[in-house]
Each structure stands twice: as C-alpha cells, then as structure tokens.
Design an enzyme around this catalytic site. Structure first.
Site, PDB file in Angstrom:
ATOM      1  N   GLU A 122       9.649 -36.271   8.618  1.00 15.42           N
ATOM      2  CA  GLU A 122       8.245 -35.859   7.871  1.00 15.42           C
ATOM      3  C   GLU A 122       8.558 -35.147   6.724  1.00 15.42           C
ATOM      4  O   GLU A 122       9.320 -33.862   6.972  1.00 15.42           O
ATOM      5  CB  GLU A 122       7.283 -34.943   8.879  1.00 15.42           C
ATOM      6  CG  GLU A 122       6.745 -36.018   9.970  1.00 15.42           C
ATOM      7  CD  GLU A 122       7.655 -36.136  11.224  1.00 15.42           C
ATOM      8  OE1 GLU A 122       8.668 -36.076  11.323  1.00 15.42           O
ATOM      9  OE2 GLU A 122       6.859 -36.147  12.011  1.00 15.42           O
ATOM     10  N   ASP A 165      -3.377 -52.737  -8.350  1.00 14.04           N
ATOM     11  CA  ASP A 165      -2.696 -53.106  -6.897  1.00 14.04           C
ATOM     12  C   ASP A 165      -1.963 -54.416  -7.305  1.00 14.04           C
ATOM     13  O   ASP A 165      -2.712 -55.447  -7.421  1.00 14.04           O
ATOM     14  CB  ASP A 165      -3.578 -53.438  -5.798  1.00 14.04           C
ATOM     15  CG  ASP A 165      -3.055 -53.940  -4.336  1.00 14.04           C
ATOM     16  OD1 ASP A 165      -1.799 -53.824  -4.682  1.00 14.04           O
ATOM     17  OD2 ASP A 165      -3.820 -53.801  -3.682  1.00 14.04           O
ATOM     18  N   THR A 206       3.127 -53.812  -2.549  1.00 16.95           N
ATOM     19  CA  THR A 206       3.993 -53.897  -1.294  1.00 16.95           C
ATOM     20  C   THR A 206       5.295 -54.305  -1.584  1.00 16.95           C
ATOM     21  O   THR A 206       5.619 -54.891  -2.946  1.00 16.95           O
ATOM     22  CB  THR A 206       3.147 -54.964  -0.341  1.00 16.95           C
ATOM     23  OG1 THR A 206       2.861 -56.154  -1.100  1.00 16.95           O
ATOM     24  CG2 THR A 206       2.212 -54.371   0.254  1.00 16.95           C
TER      25      THR A 206
END
Ligand code: DSN
Length: 419
Positions: free
Chosen positions: A57, A201, A228
């Site tokens: 994290e 996108d 992606t």
C-alpha cells in the site's frame, strides 16, 4: 522450482482439467474477441511469481509496510516506461482493472453528482461510461451522445450540442464497440468551449496507441487517458491512468487510498515487462499488422455480403450486423461460431431492439490472431469460415467440416506462453 503442473494434477484434478482444457481451447481455436490477446511468457511467469505475496500500500518511497526495496524498483520502472510509451507527464500503474481505473478518475477529479458527457453504451461506449446499471451511472450525472444514423459515425456537432446543453465537467471519449478512429482535436475544442476536462478511455486500442499505429489523445492536449493493459497492449489484466502533472496527486490519492488497497505487485511487475515490449520496433510492426488484419477481415466479410456497423473499420475491431446479414441474432451467431472454433462475442448495435443477451451483432477483432502470426491472407480464410458457419443453418455436417479446417489451420500458429 516445484513443478506446479504435476502438483495440481495429483492434488486438484478438477482444476487441472480446466487448465488443460482452456489451454487446448486457446490453441485449437481462432480468438477474435477484440478485447482479448495472448500475453508474453514473461508476463505469465511474473503473474505467478513471489511478487503476489507482497503487500505494498502506498507508492514508491512512501509505503505503509516494510520490505519494499524490490517492489519500489518494479513500480518505478513501470511508471517510467508508461510515461515514456504514452508521452505522459504522470502515470499510475496500480489500477486493478478497467472499471476501477475509470472510477478512480471520476472520483479523483469530480464530485458526486457532477455532469459527465460520454458515449451511449449501445453506440459503442462502455458500462463504466455511465450506463444506468453501473454504480458510476448512479453516482455521477451522465449524459450520453450517440452515433449518427446512416454511416454510424460520431457526429461532432451533436456532441457539441449535448455539451452546450449539459455543461459537463468531464468530456469522455473512447469506446468498446466502435470500429472507427476519433477526432481528439474536435473533442478538445468542444471541452474547452464548455470548460470541461478531457478524458479518453483507450482501453481497447491502448496497444495501438503505444505502437504509434493510432493517434494518442495526450498529443491533442487531453488531460487524462486510461487503458487496460491486457487487450491490444498484450499485458497482464490491469489498468493504467496517464495524465498531466497537475492531476497527478488527485489521481494517485483516488487510486490509493481512495478506491483500492494494496496494489497487485505481480501485475505491476508484469506491466513493466509489457511496456518494455510496447516500446519496441517489433511492437510497432505488430500494431500496424493488427490494423491491416482488421481491414482485410472486413474486406473479406463485405465480399461475402455481410453488413458491418459503420461499413468497415479504422481500428482493430468490426461489428457484423448478423440480423441484417444472416437473419441470426448475436447469441445464435456467437454459438455457431463457437461450434467451428471461432470465438467472438454477441454485441448490441446502436439503439438495438434486442436485449444485450441476444444483440443484433457480433463483435470481432484482430489483436489475438495477429499475436499468433496470422496475416492478411489468413484473414480472407477466416472471413470465409465465418460466412460459411453463419450460413450453414442446421447443417451439422457443414459445420463439422468447417470446425475441422479451423482446427487444422490453428496448428500452424504457436501460442505464446504455451508452445
Ligand atoms: N469486457 C471488455 C470488452 O470486451 O470490451 C471491456 O470491459
């Protein structure tokens, strides 16, 4: 190293059988789902590496747990390569996949309830572009532009009219089922006129942008692009956010701690390797071949009399209107193609009267077939098999003959990571 295959085979034969079955399916059939690909052997190895054991994290140099010397190095490499490949000022390589990636942008740059203008789902947009069934569609105030009747292209005057009416804070373009290129300068002009941020996108064609075969929206002054990593980019499943420096902090905080917990460092490592490939001359050639193959496949289908949404393609995908062409709905057409070893997906067409589980179209694309080395001559053969399968009706003998030919054809094209 332990041999995981023999361990699986003896300890968990059901899972092992599914793995072996999927490997055979991927080898013996022609993969034409435009959002799928065959990744690199190193990516498969890194996804199964010890990086999967690690919690990280935070961001390089600012993590909440110890033991980060190698994860920091990996994430820095991935970020630097992403910035270079996409000519971006800032990169976030942690999004777990496409939906989280887009959500992180909306939630990082906007307030709940803010207006966003995006593309209508049945006209080629994506669920995360504000479809009413998506959570984002409930949280933000989306308006959606459509393509024009006739040639099925985006009408930029219509987009401008909608922008003037809805005054979006964010103008979003990009698509998951639109076979044409976009005029980013036109989108940017409209956004500037209404004071909106710009986001593209490019998930479907991120690899083609990386390979410089398609335009990069950042070059037209866009604020943010998302992609992606597993589609035309050929990497692991995941997402990338690339933006101008002024949005870096908002985007990073939105991804973590805003939306996600620990990044998947096995995925980040695999993304780093993918981006090294994406910067190569070989990848630029691959990107051009994907486009040439899509044009060749479209030409073949048109020669056989098929009707294509927008009449052809400028990118890696095409959508056959199977109702108009063959009197079949998308579900039936997809099943017939599955039966001969050609994998596609049923697809709604603009303002489709049929529900998404049927759809009037079938969406096909060339990234995966191109990765296997199939070329434009092969696309002509594939177009003929598609046409034969969709015209075969209930003729089991004709379908079995086509299936046998497809299977024999595939043996000439090794699958990366398998063969
Ligand atoms: N499922 C992807 C596609 O096929 O376009 C997008 O999420």
């Amino acid at each position: 190293m332990p041999d995981y295959r023999s361990i699986l085979e003896s300890n968990d034969p059901e899972v092992y059988a599914a793995l072996v079955g999927e490997e055979a399916r991927q080898r013996d059939g022609i993969e034409l789902i435009p959002s799928e690909n065959y990744t690199y052997p190193e990516v498969l190895a890194l996804l199964g590496s010890v990086f999967t054991n690690k919690y990280s994290e935070g961001y390089p140099g600012k993590r909440y747990y110890g033991g980060q010397e190698y994860t920091d190095a990996i994430e820095e490499i991935a970020r630097e390569r992403a910035r270079a490949v996409f000519r971006a000022e800032h990169a976030n390589v942690q999004p777990l996949s496409g939906s989280a990636m887009n959500q992180a942008v909306y939630l990082g740059l906007l307030e709940p309830g803010d207006p966003i203008l995006a593309m209508e789902l049945s006209h080629g947009g994506h669920l995360t572009h504000g479809a009413p069934v998506s959570h984002m569609g409930r949280i933000f105030n989306f308006a959606r532009y459509k393509t024009q009747p006739g040639d099925g292209a985006i009408d930029y005057d219509h987009v401008r009219d909608m922008a003037l009416e809805h005054r979006p804070k964010l103008l979003l373009c990009g698509y998951s089922s639109y076979p044409r290129d976009l005029d980013y300068a036109a989108f940017k002009r409209i956004a500037d006129e209404v004071g909106a941020l710009t986001m593209a996108d490019i998930s479907h064609y991120g690899g083609l942008v990386a390979g410089n075969a398609m335009a990069n929206p950042l070059d037209a002054g866009f604020d943010v692009i998302t992609t992606t990593t597993h589609k035309s980019l050929r990497g692991p499943r995941g997402g990338l956010i690339l933006c101008r420096e002024e949005f870096a902090k908002a985007i990073d905080s939105s991804v973590f701690p805003g939306l996600q917990g620990g990044p998947h460092m096995n995925q980040v490592a695999a993304t780093a390797v993918t981006l090294q490939h994406a910067a190569s001359d070989a990848f630029a050639s691959y990107s051009r071949a994907v486009l040439a193959n899509a044009k060749a496949l479209a030409a073949s289908l048109l020669e056989h009399g098929a009707t294509l949404v927008t009449g052809g393609t400028d990118n890696h995908m095409l959508v056959i209107d199977v109702i108009a062409s063959y009197g079949l709905d998308g579900r039936a057409a997809q099943a017939l193609l599955d039966g001969v070893g050609i994998t596609t997906n049923k697809q709604v067409t603009p303002d489709d009267p049929l529900p998404p589980f049927r759809g009037s179209g079938v969406r096909i694309g060339t990234p995966a077939a191109t990765t296997r080395g199939m070329g434009t001559q092969d696309m002509a053969r594939i177009g003929a098999w598609i046409d034969r399968a969709l015209r075969a009706g209930g003729d089991a003998k004709a379908l079995a003959a086509a299936a046998q030919e497809v299977r024999a054809f595939c043996q000439a094209f090794p699958v990366p990571g398998l063969d």
